[in-house]
Design a protein around this motif. Structure first.
Motif, short mmCIF file in Angstrom:
data_model
loop_
_atom_site.label_atom_id
_atom_site.label_comp_id
_atom_site.label_asym_id
_atom_site.label_seq_id
_atom_site.Cartn_x
_atom_site.Cartn_y
_atom_site.Cartn_z
N ASP A 106 -10.11 -39.59 9.45
CA ASP A 106 -9.56 -38.27 9.14
C ASP A 106 -10.08 -37.22 10.11
O ASP A 106 -9.35 -36.31 10.51
CB ASP A 106 -9.91 -37.89 7.70
CG ASP A 106 -9.18 -36.64 7.23
OD1 ASP A 106 -7.94 -36.61 7.32
OD2 ASP A 106 -9.86 -35.69 6.80
N ALA A 107 -11.34 -37.35 10.52
CA ALA A 107 -11.91 -36.39 11.47
C ALA A 107 -11.23 -36.48 12.83
O ALA A 107 -10.99 -35.46 13.48
CB ALA A 107 -13.41 -36.64 11.60
N ILE A 108 -10.92 -37.70 13.26
CA ILE A 108 -10.21 -37.87 14.53
C ILE A 108 -8.83 -37.24 14.44
O ILE A 108 -8.36 -36.57 15.36
CB ILE A 108 -10.11 -39.37 14.89
CG1 ILE A 108 -11.50 -39.96 15.11
CG2 ILE A 108 -9.23 -39.58 16.13
CD1 ILE A 108 -11.52 -41.47 15.26
N ARG A 109 -8.18 -37.45 13.30
CA ARG A 109 -6.87 -36.84 13.09
C ARG A 109 -6.97 -35.31 13.15
O ARG A 109 -6.17 -34.64 13.82
CB ARG A 109 -6.30 -37.26 11.74
CG ARG A 109 -4.92 -36.63 11.42
CD ARG A 109 -4.58 -36.77 9.95
NE ARG A 109 -4.50 -38.16 9.55
CZ ARG A 109 -3.40 -38.90 9.63
NH1 ARG A 109 -2.28 -38.35 10.09
NH2 ARG A 109 -3.41 -40.15 9.24
N ASN A 242 -6.94 -47.06 11.59
CA ASN A 242 -6.26 -46.64 10.37
C ASN A 242 -5.22 -47.70 10.00
O ASN A 242 -5.27 -48.83 10.51
CB ASN A 242 -5.65 -45.24 10.51
CG ASN A 242 -4.43 -45.20 11.44
OD1 ASN A 242 -4.17 -46.14 12.20
ND2 ASN A 242 -3.70 -44.11 11.39
N ASN A 243 -4.30 -47.37 9.12
CA ASN A 243 -3.39 -48.38 8.57
C ASN A 243 -2.12 -48.58 9.38
O ASN A 243 -1.16 -49.20 8.90
CB ASN A 243 -3.03 -48.03 7.12
CG ASN A 243 -2.31 -46.69 7.02
OD1 ASN A 243 -2.24 -45.94 7.99
ND2 ASN A 243 -1.78 -46.38 5.84
N ILE A 297 -4.47 -44.28 14.63
CA ILE A 297 -5.77 -43.68 14.96
C ILE A 297 -6.82 -44.78 14.98
O ILE A 297 -6.84 -45.65 14.12
CB ILE A 297 -6.15 -42.60 13.93
CG1 ILE A 297 -5.11 -41.46 13.95
CG2 ILE A 297 -7.54 -42.05 14.19
CD1 ILE A 297 -5.30 -40.45 12.84
N SER A 298 -7.69 -44.73 15.97
CA SER A 298 -8.76 -45.72 16.04
C SER A 298 -10.00 -45.10 16.67
O SER A 298 -9.92 -44.10 17.38
CB SER A 298 -8.32 -46.95 16.83
OG SER A 298 -8.07 -46.61 18.18
N ALA A 299 -11.13 -45.73 16.40
CA ALA A 299 -12.41 -45.36 17.03
C ALA A 299 -13.01 -46.63 17.59
O ALA A 299 -13.41 -47.52 16.84
CB ALA A 299 -13.34 -44.72 16.02
N ALA A 300 -13.03 -46.73 18.91
CA ALA A 300 -13.60 -47.89 19.59
C ALA A 300 -14.98 -47.51 20.11
O ALA A 300 -15.10 -46.71 21.04
CB ALA A 300 -12.70 -48.34 20.74
N CYS A 301 -16.01 -48.05 19.50
CA CYS A 301 -17.39 -47.72 19.89
C CYS A 301 -17.91 -48.83 20.81
O CYS A 301 -18.17 -49.95 20.36
CB CYS A 301 -18.28 -47.58 18.66
SG CYS A 301 -19.89 -46.86 19.05
N CYS A 302 -18.03 -48.50 22.09
CA CYS A 302 -18.43 -49.46 23.11
C CYS A 302 -19.92 -49.34 23.40
O CYS A 302 -20.43 -48.23 23.55
CB CYS A 302 -17.64 -49.23 24.40
SG CYS A 302 -15.84 -49.21 24.17
#
Length: 359
Positions: A106-109, A242-243, A297-302
């Motif tokens: 939601d924060a990324i959105r 997200n979905n 929406i996605s968060a890719a933590c590398c």
């Protein structure tokens, strides 16, 4: 319907204007476009017909799921099998609360759906730093997404470097992701037959870079990609989605859909782990399709070495090489790798072959 011819490069001026506008893909969608600009269009061969969208094929392919609350010996064996055959795996019982995951999405959105003038203050095309990173510099076909990249070079979370609208959620999310990374570091080391602290002891995964992707709905998704096919320039990536589906991985020379599963996280093996494992583990080629429904929406933590270690060469672990199994890759530093990756790491052009020991 193909992308812009490479020789004449007629899309360059349009792409330049797009980048200078700082409106991003979200700005294009908000303007009401019904056709995508030509610099987003991919060549037809990009869209391989070999896909697990076929129901029968999808049923035959079992994407690995690992329960991190199971018996440790079973977890290590499952990671070993998944890393050897797929290069990625889903995780359940990973310790990150679902509410924390949902708040991060939601924060990324919220960040990407702010007024354009607010976002422009964070805009940059540099590939590091706490800025919107617009990597749409490939005139063969730009990516249908906007990205907020949050970098923590030494692994410490600097709250002031995070936009206010997503600061609280990101800080909370990383409080769980860092310990999860440390757990995976130990389990992966064991899965390789190395001592438990092998990856942690050489600080190979201390630096964190969160790429917060926002893929708006696309009016012509059959012509472009949300993210081009690539392998990750890191040791390990932990992915939150997200979905909205769209992720695909290349498995046995065919693209396999990876449907979203609520509450799951995904671990992705990166190129440096393939180097250290001497090809025992494989980094996975993956991409994201664009779609008419969104935003995805996605968060890719590398996770990768810190900047202080950017010139440190990483080669195959000594325990994994012998006269019968010599090193496959030259010892390679992060600086060397990234220089090559920026030139060769997109559109299914693999980087690791450039570092293979000839002969």
């Amino acid at each position: 319907m193909g992308g812009c011819p490479r020789a004449e490069n007629p899309c360059a001026e349009d792409l330049k204007a797009f980048l200078e506008s700082r409106e991003g893909v979200k700005g294009l969608v908000d303007s009401g476009i019904t056709k995508i600009p030509s610099f987003f269009i991919r060549s037809p061969e990009t869209f391989s017909p070999n896909s697990s969208s076929d129901a029968t094929l999808a049923a035959q392919l079992q994407i690995p799921i690992i329960d991190l609350k199971g018996a440790e010996s079973e977890i290590v064996e499952a990671i070993r099998d998944a890393a050897q055959t797929w290069g990625f795996f889903r995780m359940v019982n990973h310790g990150v609360p679902i509410s924390t995951m949902e708040n991060m999405i939601d924060a990324i959105r919220q960040f990407h759906e702010q007024p354009q003038e607010v976002k422009k203050a964070w805009y940059s095309r540099n590939e590091s730093g706490q800025k919107i990173v617009n990597c749409n510099t490939n005139t063969k076909g730009a990516a249908w997404r906007d990205t907020l990249a949050l970098e923590f070079p030494d692994g410490d979370i600097n709250e002031q470097a995070i936009p206010q609208v997503c600061r609280k959620a990101t800080n909370e999310y990383m409080k769980y992701i860092i310990p999860l990374k440390e757990t995976l570091s130990e389990l992966i080391s064991e899965a390789l037959g190395l001592r438990r602290d092998y990856l942690a002891s050489n600080e190979s995964m201390k630096r964190a870079l969160i790429q917060c992707h926002y893929h708006p709905p696309c009016p012509q998704p059959e012509l472009t990609l949300g993210t081009a096919s690539h392998t990750d320039p890191s040791f390990l990536t932990i992915l939150l989605e997200n979905n909205i589906d769209g992720l695909q991985v290349l498995h046995q020379d065919q693209w396999v859909d990876v449907p979203h599963r609520h509450g799951h996280l995904i671990a992705v093996i990166g190129d440096f782990l393939q180097i250290v494992s001497n090809d025992k583990f494989r980094s996975v080629t993956h991409r994201v399709l664009s779609g008419r429904v969104g935003p995805r929406i996605s968060a890719a933590c590398c996770f990768a070495p810190t900047p202080a270690l950017k010139d440190k060469p990483y080669g195959a672990a000594e325990e994994l090489v012998s006269a019968e199994n010599p090193p496959i890759y030259k010892p390679t530093s992060l600086h060397q790798y990234l220089s090559c990756y920026r030139l060769n790491g997109k559109d299914n052009r693999l980087v690791l072959p450039h570092f293979k020991i000839s002969g």
